[in-house]
Motif scaffolding. Structure first.
Motif, PDB file in Angstrom:
ATOM      1  N   ARG A  36       0.829  -1.204   0.000  1.00 46.23           N
ATOM      2  CA  ARG A  36       0.000   0.000   0.000  1.00 46.23           C
ATOM      3  C   ARG A  36       0.864   1.255   0.000  1.00 46.23           C
ATOM      4  O   ARG A  36       1.992   1.240   0.458  1.00 46.23           O
ATOM      5  N   LYS A  37       0.243   2.328  -0.468  1.00 49.96           N
ATOM      6  CA  LYS A  37       0.936   3.615  -0.457  1.00 49.96           C
ATOM      7  C   LYS A  37       1.129   4.069   0.989  1.00 49.96           C
ATOM      8  O   LYS A  37       0.258   3.901   1.830  1.00 49.96           O
ATOM      9  N   GLY A  38       2.267   4.675   1.235  1.00 48.20           N
ATOM     10  CA  GLY A  38       2.553   5.219   2.554  1.00 48.20           C
ATOM     11  C   GLY A  38       1.999   6.625   2.678  1.00 48.20           C
ATOM     12  O   GLY A  38       1.298   7.125   1.786  1.00 48.20           O
ATOM     13  N   GLN A  39       2.319   7.290   3.774  1.00 51.23           N
ATOM     14  CA  GLN A  39       1.845   8.647   3.986  1.00 51.23           C
ATOM     15  C   GLN A  39       2.411   9.628   2.963  1.00 51.23           C
ATOM     16  O   GLN A  39       1.829  10.666   2.703  1.00 51.23           O
ATOM     17  N   ASP A  40       3.545   9.268   2.378  1.00 50.74           N
ATOM     18  CA  ASP A  40       4.135  10.126   1.350  1.00 50.74           C
ATOM     19  C   ASP A  40       3.488   9.918  -0.021  1.00 50.74           C
ATOM     20  O   ASP A  40       3.847  10.574  -0.994  1.00 50.74           O
ATOM     21  N   GLY A  41       2.526   8.974  -0.113  1.00 51.22           N
ATOM     22  CA  GLY A  41       1.828   8.714  -1.370  1.00 51.22           C
ATOM     23  C   GLY A  41       2.535   7.742  -2.292  1.00 51.22           C
ATOM     24  O   GLY A  41       2.108   7.519  -3.411  1.00 51.22           O
ATOM     25  N   LYS A  42       3.626   7.152  -1.824  1.00 54.67           N
ATOM     26  CA  LYS A  42       4.400   6.218  -2.655  1.00 54.67           C
ATOM     27  C   LYS A  42       4.322   4.814  -2.094  1.00 54.67           C
ATOM     28  O   LYS A  42       4.197   4.612  -0.896  1.00 54.67           O
ATOM     29  N   ARG A  43       4.424   3.832  -2.993  1.00 58.13           N
ATOM     30  CA  ARG A  43       4.467   2.431  -2.576  1.00 58.13           C
ATOM     31  C   ARG A  43       5.916   2.043  -2.294  1.00 58.13           C
ATOM     32  O   ARG A  43       6.838   2.601  -2.889  1.00 58.13           O
ATOM     33  N   PRO A  44       6.123   1.063  -1.412  1.00 58.11           N
ATOM     34  CA  PRO A  44       7.492   0.580  -1.193  1.00 58.11           C
ATOM     35  C   PRO A  44       8.059  -0.020  -2.491  1.00 58.11           C
ATOM     36  O   PRO A  44       7.317  -0.546  -3.314  1.00 58.11           O
ATOM     37  N   THR A  45       9.361   0.057  -2.643  1.00 55.85           N
ATOM     38  CA  THR A  45      10.030  -0.449  -3.843  1.00 55.85           C
ATOM     39  C   THR A  45      11.093  -1.457  -3.452  1.00 55.85           C
ATOM     40  O   THR A  45      11.881  -1.216  -2.537  1.00 55.85           O
TER      41      THR A  45
END
Length: 139
Positions: A36-45
């Protein structure tokens, strides 16, 4: 044997080289996003270093550019340790790319498209009494 399969984006242009016995191999930096997207709006990579071998490596290297989206199969996925420039140890996930398909995106490194052909001039009225005026055709 651990196998990875999924959609990844290339983190840099593929680098083609040859082994000492002449086998071509391309190094790929693959970025798989998950979760899921984090608070920064990005998914883990999860970054994976892949090696593509043989004629496929030679043929695809010009198309495997930074940002290109690919579906990829990585076999023999394993963790490698290495020394960082600051002297500490790091780990990375690596494996052999056994299947790859271009899915889009990335930079295109092709010759510029040829100029469009000049438009043909309208034909004069035909002798059978019908007007050849395509501009008046409603479809």
């Amino acid at each position: 044997m651990i196998q990875l399969f999924g959609l990844a984006r290339l983190g840099r242009d593929a680098e083609l080289r040859s082994t000492s016995n002449g086998d071509p191999v391309a190094s790929l930096s693959l970025a798989f996003t998950y979760g899921r997207k984090g608070q920064d709006g990005k998914r883990p990579t999860q970054w994976v270093d892949g090696a593509l071998w043989g004629k496929l490596a030679e043929a695809l290297t010009p198309y495997l550019t930074k940002g290109t989206l690919v579906t990829v199969t990585v076999e023999d996925a394993h963790i490698e340790t290495f020394k960082k420039s600051d002297g500490t140890e790091g780990t990375k996930l690596a494996g052999r790319v056994t299947g790859i398909d271009l899915a889009g995106g990335g930079e295109q490194r092709q010759a510029p498209a040829p100029a469009p052909a000049p438009r043909q001039q309208r034909q004069p009225q035909r002798n059978d009494g019908f007007e050849d005026d395509l501009d008046k055709t409603p479809f």
